[in-house]
Design a protein around this motif. Structure first.
Motif, PDB file in Angstrom:
ATOM      1  N   PRO A  56       0.836  -1.206   0.000  1.00 41.11           N
ATOM      2  CA  PRO A  56       0.000   0.000   0.000  1.00 41.11           C
ATOM      3  C   PRO A  56       0.872   1.257   0.000  1.00 41.11           C
ATOM      4  CG  PRO A  56       0.042  -0.977   2.191  1.00 41.11           C
ATOM      5  CD  PRO A  56       0.796  -1.898   1.276  1.00 41.11           C
ATOM      6  N   ILE A  57       0.376   2.277  -0.656  1.00 37.80           N
ATOM      7  CA  ILE A  57       1.062   3.572  -0.666  1.00 37.80           C
ATOM      8  C   ILE A  57       0.306   4.470   0.299  1.00 37.80           C
ATOM      9  CG2 ILE A  57       1.676   5.574  -2.059  1.00 37.80           C
ATOM     10  CD1 ILE A  57       1.792   3.665  -4.462  1.00 37.80           C
ATOM     11  N   ARG A  58       1.007   4.951   1.281  1.00 32.53           N
ATOM     12  CA  ARG A  58       0.370   5.787   2.301  1.00 32.53           C
ATOM     13  C   ARG A  58       0.840   7.231   2.138  1.00 32.53           C
ATOM     14  NH1 ARG A  58      -1.669   1.880   5.677  1.00 32.53           N
ATOM     15  NH2 ARG A  58      -0.468  -0.023   5.831  1.00 32.53           N
ATOM     16  N   MET A  59      -0.129   8.152   2.243  1.00 37.33           N
ATOM     17  CA  MET A  59       0.226   9.567   2.218  1.00 37.33           C
ATOM     18  C   MET A  59      -0.800  10.342   3.021  1.00 37.33           C
ATOM     19  SD  MET A  59      -0.664  10.606  -1.744  1.00 37.33           S
ATOM     20  CE  MET A  59       0.349   9.377  -2.503  1.00 37.33           C
ATOM     21  N   SER A  60      -0.414  11.512   3.393  1.00 36.62           N
ATOM     22  CA  SER A  60      -1.304  12.376   4.177  1.00 36.62           C
ATOM     23  C   SER A  60      -2.450  12.842   3.286  1.00 36.62           C
ATOM     24  CB  SER A  60      -0.527  13.581   4.697  1.00 36.62           C
ATOM     25  OG  SER A  60      -0.154  14.403   3.599  1.00 36.62           O
ATOM     26  N   PRO A  61      -3.550  13.289   3.895  1.00 33.27           N
ATOM     27  CA  PRO A  61      -4.652  13.826   3.088  1.00 33.27           C
ATOM     28  C   PRO A  61      -4.197  14.974   2.183  1.00 33.27           C
ATOM     29  CG  PRO A  61      -5.414  13.395   5.305  1.00 33.27           C
ATOM     30  CD  PRO A  61      -3.927  13.187   5.314  1.00 33.27           C
ATOM     31  N   ALA A  62      -3.334  15.845   2.706  1.00 29.34           N
ATOM     32  CA  ALA A  62      -2.840  16.971   1.889  1.00 29.34           C
ATOM     33  C   ALA A  62      -1.984  16.452   0.743  1.00 29.34           C
ATOM     34  CB  ALA A  62      -2.048  17.949   2.761  1.00 29.34           C
ATOM     35  N   GLY A  63      -1.147  15.472   1.018  1.00 29.67           N
ATOM     36  CA  GLY A  63      -0.311  14.887  -0.027  1.00 29.67           C
ATOM     37  C   GLY A  63      -1.152  14.219  -1.098  1.00 29.67           C
ATOM     38  N   PHE A  64      -2.230  13.535  -0.678  1.00 34.84           N
ATOM     39  CA  PHE A  64      -3.104  12.876  -1.649  1.00 34.84           C
ATOM     40  C   PHE A  64      -3.817  13.902  -2.517  1.00 34.84           C
ATOM     41  CE2 PHE A  64      -7.123  10.859  -2.932  1.00 34.84           C
ATOM     42  CZ  PHE A  64      -6.598   9.799  -3.655  1.00 34.84           C
ATOM     43  N   ARG A  65      -4.265  14.997  -1.903  1.00 36.75           N
ATOM     44  CA  ARG A  65      -4.923  16.052  -2.696  1.00 36.75           C
ATOM     45  C   ARG A  65      -3.961  16.627  -3.729  1.00 36.75           C
ATOM     46  NH1 ARG A  65      -7.299  17.079   2.265  1.00 36.75           N
ATOM     47  NH2 ARG A  65      -5.746  18.657   2.816  1.00 36.75           N
ATOM     48  N   ALA A  66      -2.724  16.853  -3.343  1.00 41.33           N
ATOM     49  CA  ALA A  66      -1.719  17.376  -4.282  1.00 41.33           C
ATOM     50  C   ALA A  66      -1.463  16.368  -5.398  1.00 41.33           C
ATOM     51  CB  ALA A  66      -0.423  17.694  -3.536  1.00 41.33           C
ATOM     52  N   PHE A  67      -1.420  15.098  -5.058  1.00 42.16           N
ATOM     53  CA  PHE A  67      -1.213  14.025  -6.039  1.00 42.16           C
ATOM     54  C   PHE A  67      -2.353  14.000  -7.050  1.00 42.16           C
ATOM     55  CE2 PHE A  67      -1.912   9.455  -7.046  1.00 42.16           C
ATOM     56  CZ  PHE A  67      -0.748   9.226  -7.777  1.00 42.16           C
ATOM     57  N   VAL A  68      -3.584  14.047  -6.561  1.00 44.32           N
ATOM     58  CA  VAL A  68      -4.756  14.031  -7.446  1.00 44.32           C
ATOM     59  C   VAL A  68      -4.782  15.276  -8.316  1.00 44.32           C
ATOM     60  CG1 VAL A  68      -7.288  14.107  -7.483  1.00 44.32           C
ATOM     61  CG2 VAL A  68      -6.110  12.512  -5.971  1.00 44.32           C
ATOM     62  N   GLU A  69      -4.391  16.408  -7.765  1.00 41.00           N
ATOM     63  CA  GLU A  69      -4.368  17.652  -8.542  1.00 41.00           C
ATOM     64  C   GLU A  69      -3.395  17.541  -9.719  1.00 41.00           C
ATOM     65  OE1 GLU A  69      -2.945  22.226  -7.905  1.00 41.00           O
ATOM     66  OE2 GLU A  69      -4.045  21.275  -6.248  1.00 41.00           O
ATOM     67  N   VAL A  70      -2.226  16.996  -9.469  1.00 39.94           N
ATOM     68  CA  VAL A  70      -1.243  16.834 -10.545  1.00 39.94           C
ATOM     69  C   VAL A  70      -1.785  15.886 -11.611  1.00 39.94           C
ATOM     70  CG1 VAL A  70       1.031  15.878 -11.095  1.00 39.94           C
ATOM     71  CG2 VAL A  70       0.763  17.394  -9.135  1.00 39.94           C
ATOM     72  N   LEU A  71      -2.411  14.784 -11.190  1.00 38.35           N
ATOM     73  CA  LEU A  71      -2.966  13.833 -12.159  1.00 38.35           C
ATOM     74  C   LEU A  71      -4.131  14.414 -12.945  1.00 38.35           C
ATOM     75  CD1 LEU A  71      -2.976  10.456 -10.192  1.00 38.35           C
ATOM     76  CD2 LEU A  71      -1.389  11.203 -11.954  1.00 38.35           C
ATOM     77  N   SER A  72      -4.835  15.360 -12.366  1.00 33.50           N
ATOM     78  CA  SER A  72      -6.008  15.946 -13.013  1.00 33.50           C
ATOM     79  C   SER A  72      -5.648  16.990 -14.055  1.00 33.50           C
ATOM     80  CB  SER A  72      -6.924  16.580 -11.957  1.00 33.50           C
ATOM     81  OG  SER A  72      -7.352  15.585 -11.047  1.00 33.50           O
ATOM     82  N   GLN A  73      -4.429  17.459 -14.066  1.00 32.92           N
ATOM     83  CA  GLN A  73      -4.018  18.483 -15.028  1.00 32.92           C
ATOM     84  C   GLN A  73      -3.886  17.856 -16.419  1.00 32.92           C
ATOM     85  OE1 GLN A  73      -0.406  20.155 -13.517  1.00 32.92           O
ATOM     86  NE2 GLN A  73      -1.382  20.993 -11.696  1.00 32.92           N
ATOM     87  N   PRO A  74      -4.113  18.656 -17.457  1.00 27.54           N
ATOM     88  CA  PRO A  74      -3.941  18.134 -18.819  1.00 27.54           C
ATOM     89  C   PRO A  74      -2.490  17.688 -19.046  1.00 27.54           C
ATOM     90  CG  PRO A  74      -4.916  20.329 -18.844  1.00 27.54           C
ATOM     91  CD  PRO A  74      -4.512  20.042 -17.435  1.00 27.54           C
ATOM     92  N   ALA A  75      -2.354  16.676 -19.860  1.00 23.91           N
ATOM     93  CA  ALA A  75      -1.014  16.185 -20.177  1.00 23.91           C
ATOM     94  C   ALA A  75      -0.251  17.241 -20.969  1.00 23.91           C
ATOM     95  CB  ALA A  75      -1.113  14.902 -20.989  1.00 23.91           C
ATOM     96  N   ARG A  76       1.040  17.314 -20.723  1.00 24.25           N
ATOM     97  CA  ARG A  76       1.895  18.252 -21.459  1.00 24.25           C
ATOM     98  C   ARG A  76       2.921  17.433 -22.238  1.00 24.25           C
ATOM     99  NH1 ARG A  76       4.573  21.212 -17.064  1.00 24.25           N
ATOM    100  NH2 ARG A  76       3.567  19.740 -15.700  1.00 24.25           N
ATOM    101  N   PRO A  77       3.170  17.796 -23.488  1.00 27.79           N
ATOM    102  CA  PRO A  77       4.159  17.050 -24.250  1.00 27.79           C
ATOM    103  C   PRO A  77       5.566  17.254 -23.695  1.00 27.79           C
ATOM    104  CG  PRO A  77       3.389  18.935 -25.509  1.00 27.79           C
ATOM    105  CD  PRO A  77       2.568  18.878 -24.256  1.00 27.79           C
TER     106      PRO A  77
END
Length: 100
Positions: A56-77
């Motif tokens: 399992p990958i464990r992270m804080s709620p703030a870390g998870f929110r930052a992770f999801v935010e990065v994944l939610s951004q449009p892909a950049r070439p």
């Protein structure tokens, strides 16, 4: 009085078909390894892969929110990847004898 030495290695015995041994021996020879070293390394690598898949990958709620935010951004070439994918493969050379 001599002290007992604690054994650090544990034997492992397997019965394998001749065809499996032939494949293992051929690969071990190509790698310059003994059969034992080759099988040990392959088994440990496979075990590590499985453990990493199930860890399992464990992270804080703030870390998870930052992770999801990065994944939610449009892909950049990535310019280097774009250039690499636009290159012709060696077998796609424009100056092949078949075209002449």
């Amino acid at each position: 009085m001599a002290r007992a030495v604690k054994r650090k290695d544990y034997p492992l015995s397997m019965r394998l078909p001749e065809t499996d041994i032939a494949i293992i021996d051929r690969a071990a020879t190509l790698r310059g390894r003994s059969r034992t070293d080759f099988v040990r390394e392959a088994a440990v690598r496979a075990a590590e892969d499985i453990l990493m898949e199930t860890a399992p990958i464990r992270m804080s709620p703030a870390g998870f929110r930052a992770f999801v935010e990065v994944l939610s951004q449009p892909a950049r070439p990535v310019p280097e990847m774009v250039e690499l994918l636009q290159r012709k493969a060696p077998w796609e050379s424009r100056n092949t004898k078949a075209e002449k």
